[in-house]
Design an enzyme around this catalytic site. Sequence first.
Site, mmCIF file in Angstrom:
data_model
loop_
_atom_site.group_PDB
_atom_site.id
_atom_site.type_symbol
_atom_site.label_atom_id
_atom_site.label_comp_id
_atom_site.label_asym_id
_atom_site.label_seq_id
_atom_site.Cartn_x
_atom_site.Cartn_y
_atom_site.Cartn_z
ATOM 1 N N ASP A 69 0.879 -1.178 0.000
ATOM 2 C CA ASP A 69 0.000 0.000 0.000
ATOM 3 C C ASP A 69 0.910 1.220 0.000
ATOM 4 O O ASP A 69 1.403 1.617 1.058
ATOM 5 C CB ASP A 69 -0.891 -0.024 1.238
ATOM 6 C CG ASP A 69 -1.792 1.207 1.351
ATOM 7 O OD1 ASP A 69 -1.720 2.087 0.477
ATOM 8 O OD2 ASP A 69 -2.539 1.292 2.340
ATOM 9 N N PRO A 70 1.183 1.766 -1.179
ATOM 10 C CA PRO A 70 0.530 1.503 -2.467
ATOM 11 C C PRO A 70 1.122 0.300 -3.201
ATOM 12 O O PRO A 70 2.301 -0.007 -3.046
ATOM 13 C CB PRO A 70 0.805 2.781 -3.252
ATOM 14 C CG PRO A 70 2.154 3.233 -2.742
ATOM 15 C CD PRO A 70 2.161 2.882 -1.280
#
Length: 446
Positions: free
Chosen positions: A129-130
């Site tokens: 994430d990301p």
Amino acid sequence: MRKILVLGAGRSSSSLIRYLIGNASAQDWRIAVADLDVAQAASAIGDGSAVAEAVALDAGDPRSRRALIGAHDLVISMLPATMHPDVVRDCLSERRHAITPSYVSDALRAMDPAIREAGLIMLNELGLDPGIDHMSAMRILDRVRGDGGEMIAFESHTGGLVAPESDTNAWGYKFSWNPRNVVLAGQGGAAKYIRDGRVKYVPYHRLFSSAGRVEVPGYGAFDAYANRDSLKYREVYGLEGIPTLLRGTLRRRGFCAAWDVFVRLGCTDDGYPMELPATATWPEYLAAFLSEHGPGSVREGLVQQLGIEPDGPIMMKLEELGLFGKDAIGVAGLSPAATLQHLLEQRWKLMPGDRDMVVMWHHFRYRMNGREHGLQASLVVEGQDAVDTAMARTVGLPVAMAAKLVLNGAISDRGVLLPLSPAIRDPILDELEGYGIVFQEIGETR
């Protein structure tokens, strides 16, 4: 023979390096792992010295960095995000492809025209994430829209946590990635998102006190606080008109209310050095942020100033950290945030037998055939031990798999890229399933 350079051998690099070494013979790769601590790089390589070498590198030295980049075909930067622009500039100068797991900064975005003109790939936001969040969300979004669905809400939350059997402190948290990023999380501007058509702003001083609640099927309830800017993903995800879009971070229930104490006091400020000697105690550290609290203890002053329940769960968490004891802080001349980080690194350390856990949860709502539908997609991955962590796997494996796509010519786009297109995301998501990184979906009909 294709040469891959990995810059940085920190916590999140172990699975990446292991994958590259494991595939090196079949792919005709040779790998260099460069780190300021060459012993750490050698440890990450382990018994893979037939196809990989450890290199000592001060990544802040432009001449050495550029020379090493120029000697390789692909650069994977696992350095702190602030160093990526310098690495990418060198890659542009040396005409080398690059991959990073970090968010695209304004500095990287500004280089996009030159990178495209040079015919290079600079692939970013490709970790957990990301990264996995983007790829998994876009796959579902494209599927729903392809079936004629109209998106009306999308929420996505991720947390790097500790597995239940290793959850041995009141905070429900241990470090599986960069502690500094955890201590400074949420700073640098108000969090922004949209709910029911109204844009919401949450400044840092209210971020943790405004945390919501997320239920992950099979794993219970979590605190969820908003990430910095969810709005920029409206265009990225093709959701320009969506009424609700929110991206956030997960913590165990009660974490955010207790962390808010540090935010309200100013303990997470990284902007100035504290004038406390290393022999000062942790109560003296807290007292430095309290207004005059009379003859009572620091504990009493904290309760009075912040309105905390004297015997409640927040005070229990602070007590567990030793903040009211007699131990010396042990460091001097650091910022409040760095001083606090020094304590937390001792208290929230993953022990050799501990296992971490990654939790990701997406929630989609959409209209189709005159009815409203919902879909939950959740991912839970547990680590093996304090080195082979879930965080290292979910950050490092997508990066390594993307390296294979780049070197094998499977990506036709050029420039500063995100892993959103089917050509990038689908092979990576499919291969991740073989490593147990699989989303479970639950449909909802209203």
